[in-house]
Design a protein around this motif. Structure first.
Motif, PDB file in Angstrom:
ATOM      1  N   ASP A 287       9.820   6.710  -4.808  1.00 53.50           N
ATOM      2  CA  ASP A 287      10.733   6.607  -3.665  1.00 53.50           C
ATOM      3  C   ASP A 287      10.125   7.187  -2.391  1.00 53.50           C
ATOM      4  O   ASP A 287      10.838   7.515  -1.443  1.00 53.50           O
ATOM      5  N   ASP A 288       8.797   7.336  -2.388  1.00 53.20           N
ATOM      6  CA  ASP A 288       8.078   7.784  -1.195  1.00 53.20           C
ATOM      7  C   ASP A 288       8.461   9.213  -0.794  1.00 53.20           C
ATOM      8  O   ASP A 288       8.518   9.546   0.387  1.00 53.20           O
TER       9      ASP A 288
ATOM     10  N   GLY B 251       6.659  11.769  -1.305  1.00 50.14           N
ATOM     11  CA  GLY B 251       5.438  12.371  -0.783  1.00 50.14           C
ATOM     12  C   GLY B 251       4.993  13.642  -1.474  1.00 50.14           C
ATOM     13  O   GLY B 251       4.018  14.269  -1.056  1.00 50.14           O
TER      14      GLY B 251
ATOM     15  N   ARG C 165      -0.707   7.316   0.402  1.00 49.07           N
ATOM     16  CA  ARG C 165       0.470   6.525   0.768  1.00 49.07           C
ATOM     17  C   ARG C 165       0.041   5.193   1.366  1.00 49.07           C
ATOM     18  O   ARG C 165      -0.767   5.145   2.287  1.00 49.07           O
ATOM     19  N   ASN C 166       0.590   4.116   0.840  1.00 48.49           N
ATOM     20  CA  ASN C 166       0.375   2.787   1.396  1.00 48.49           C
ATOM     21  C   ASN C 166       1.417   2.571   2.490  1.00 48.49           C
ATOM     22  O   ASN C 166       2.614   2.517   2.220  1.00 48.49           O
ATOM     23  N   GLU C 167       0.948   2.470   3.728  1.00 44.01           N
ATOM     24  CA  GLU C 167       1.866   2.371   4.862  1.00 44.01           C
ATOM     25  C   GLU C 167       2.681   1.081   4.824  1.00 44.01           C
ATOM     26  O   GLU C 167       3.801   1.032   5.343  1.00 44.01           O
ATOM     27  N   GLU C 168       2.138   0.032   4.232  1.00 45.67           N
ATOM     28  CA  GLU C 168       2.850  -1.244   4.194  1.00 45.67           C
ATOM     29  C   GLU C 168       3.970  -1.241   3.157  1.00 45.67           C
ATOM     30  O   GLU C 168       5.098  -1.643   3.434  1.00 45.67           O
ATOM     31  N   THR C 169       3.652  -0.774   1.957  1.00 49.45           N
ATOM     32  CA  THR C 169       4.658  -0.778   0.887  1.00 49.45           C
ATOM     33  C   THR C 169       5.527   0.471   0.904  1.00 49.45           C
ATOM     34  O   THR C 169       6.558   0.520   0.237  1.00 49.45           O
ATOM     35  N   GLU C 170       5.078   1.498   1.664  1.00 45.49           N
ATOM     36  CA  GLU C 170       5.764   2.789   1.703  1.00 45.49           C
ATOM     37  C   GLU C 170       5.892   3.378   0.304  1.00 45.49           C
ATOM     38  O   GLU C 170       6.909   3.952  -0.074  1.00 45.49           O
ATOM     39  N   LYS C 171       4.832   3.202  -0.458  1.00 47.76           N
ATOM     40  CA  LYS C 171       4.749   3.754  -1.809  1.00 47.76           C
ATOM     41  C   LYS C 171       3.420   4.492  -1.953  1.00 47.76           C
ATOM     42  O   LYS C 171       2.460   4.240  -1.221  1.00 47.76           O
ATOM     43  N   THR C 172       3.376   5.381  -2.918  1.00 44.91           N
ATOM     44  CA  THR C 172       2.129   6.068  -3.225  1.00 44.91           C
ATOM     45  C   THR C 172       1.279   5.198  -4.138  1.00 44.91           C
ATOM     46  O   THR C 172       1.800   4.521  -5.028  1.00 44.91           O
TER      47      THR C 172
END
Length: 415
Positions: free
Chosen positions: A367-368, A370, A383-390
């Motif tokens: 759930d991002d 972090g 963190r993948n900025e596009e998917t907002e997932k780790t």
């Protein structure tokens, strides 16, 4: 008698340094006055000289102090008398500037002309010189803003700020996680080593000098207990530092019935200073075999009865062991507790540090929050900025598997 002899020796050295030598020198012309001069020491001396040669500024004299102690007062006064204003450029602490007598003539850190922090790289020194020359009504080194352009260029790149952090798979990271999980409100005195980076993880409150992790823990205990306050204290120290500077402090703490938990981070190597072998392994620097020294035996010899040895990769077990150890510390019949958190350095023992590789991935349950890359600070968790997932960076991941135990959402699983 010895004090007098040392003073006389000091005076002789001072007299030598007060004359022009290869260490302390200036390029003043006889009976010449200058509106501006530069006093410098260390690496900035070479940079200043190179800049003046590049821009052909033979009108600005330089006093280079390669041996500032004992301070060459006569040489410095001679230079100050010849100049209306003097700029001091030195690294890293303010020393020469404090020693100059006429502060009205002196420009430097105290006047705001030289930055109080950061490295004095050539571009920055050029900026400093241009500002000081301008404030004195003199022509700058050049009309271009080469130095400023370089800093503006770097600033415009919007590079991410990366704190120094422990290596991927470092056992110290797992140890720090467990310590903070077990005793989040403790005081955490620590020591000198790569584990000092535990400050990023909130498990290093103090770093003074080698051995101070233990002695400050003892001091904190005595400071609190005089007010009848039992504050949890967890000191951390590497195995090499413990052998180097920890035993005397631990003996003193045991003798004075101080109460704290000491976690010795045993990674079998002196990692921070170049991967020198630890004496627990019996390997000498030249490759010959030595006689290994048992860490447990030394700790017991310091008077500690409560000693536990564990693998920090098993965070669940370590969390419980830390709680149990603190219960012993807090028991009226207890005392200092020592946990030896033992796991080989993943850099120094690449082939054996992780005998069972565990490949992992981040699931859709992420759930991002972090936690893994911001709080646990594993460099392989990004963190993948596009998917907002780790995601797991396979280049950095050493497949230690510790992340399986620390994700608050259980969003990491084996492949």
């Amino acid at each position: 008698i010895q004090h007098k002899a040392l003073n006389e020796k000091h005076l002789k050295i001072s007299e030598k340094f007060n004359t022009l030598t290869p260490y302390n020198m200036h390029n003043l012309k006889s009976k010449t006055s200058y509106p501006f001069g530069v006093v410098t020491g260390g690496i900035p001396s070479s940079v200043v000289q190179d800049l003046f040669e590049e821009y052909e500024r033979i009108d600005i004299p330089i006093l280079k102090l390669g041996a500032p102690y004992p301070f060459p007062e006569k040489l410095a006064d001679e230079f100050m008398d010849a100049c209306d204003k003097v700029l001091v450029i030195e690294e890293t602490d303010t020393v020469i500037e404090y020693m100059l007598r006429d502060k009205r003539k002196t420009l430097g850190r105290l006047s705001g002309h030289v930055p109080m922090e950061g490295e004095l790289v050539p571009e920055k020194i050029e900026i400093v010189l241009n500002k000081a020359l301008g404030d004195c009504g003199l022509a700058p080194l050049s009309d271009s803003d080469n130095g400023l352009e370089a800093f503006d260029l770097v600033g415009g790149l919007e590079l991410p700020i990366r704190k120094p952090t422990l290596c991927p798979g470092c056992p110290h990271r797992a140890s720090f996680y467990s310590i903070r999980k077990a005793l989040p409100k403790a005081i955490f005195p620590s020591d000198i080593g790569c584990y000092t980076l535990g400050s990023n993880l909130g498990v290093v409150d103090t770093v003074l000098d080698m051995g101070a992790g233990i002695t400050m823990a003892s001091g904190f205990w005595n400071a609190y207990i005089q007010d009848d306050v039992k504050k949890p204290i967890v000191a951390t120290m590497g195995d090499s530092t413990f052998f180097h500077s920890g035993t005397t402090g631990l003996i003193n703490a045991v003798y004075n019935d101080s109460r704290f938990l000491l976690v010795i981070l045993d990674n079998h190597i002196t990692a921070m200073t170049g991967m020198q072998p630890s004496i627990t392994q019996g390997d000498r620097v030249d490759g010959r075999k030595g006689n290994p020294i048992s860490l447990e035996t030394i700790v017991k010899g310091c008077g500690v009865d409560y000693i536990k040895v564990l693998d920090p990769y098993d965070t669940k077990n370590m969390i419980q062991e830390v709680k149990d150890a603190y219960a012993h510390v807090n028991d009226p019949d207890g005392g200092i507790a020592v946990i030896i958190s033992r796991h080989p350095c993943v850099i120094g023992f690449k082939e054996t540090a992780i005998p069972e590789k565990i490949e992992v991935l981040v699931t859709e349950d992420c759930d991002d929050c972090g936690f893994c890359h911001l709080r646990f600070e594993c460099p392989a968790m990004v963190r993948n900025e596009e998917t907002e997932k780790t995601e797991i960076n396979p280049v950095l991941c050493v497949q230690c598997g510790v992340c399986l135990q620390i994700c608050p959402k259980d969003a990491v699983e084996k492949v």
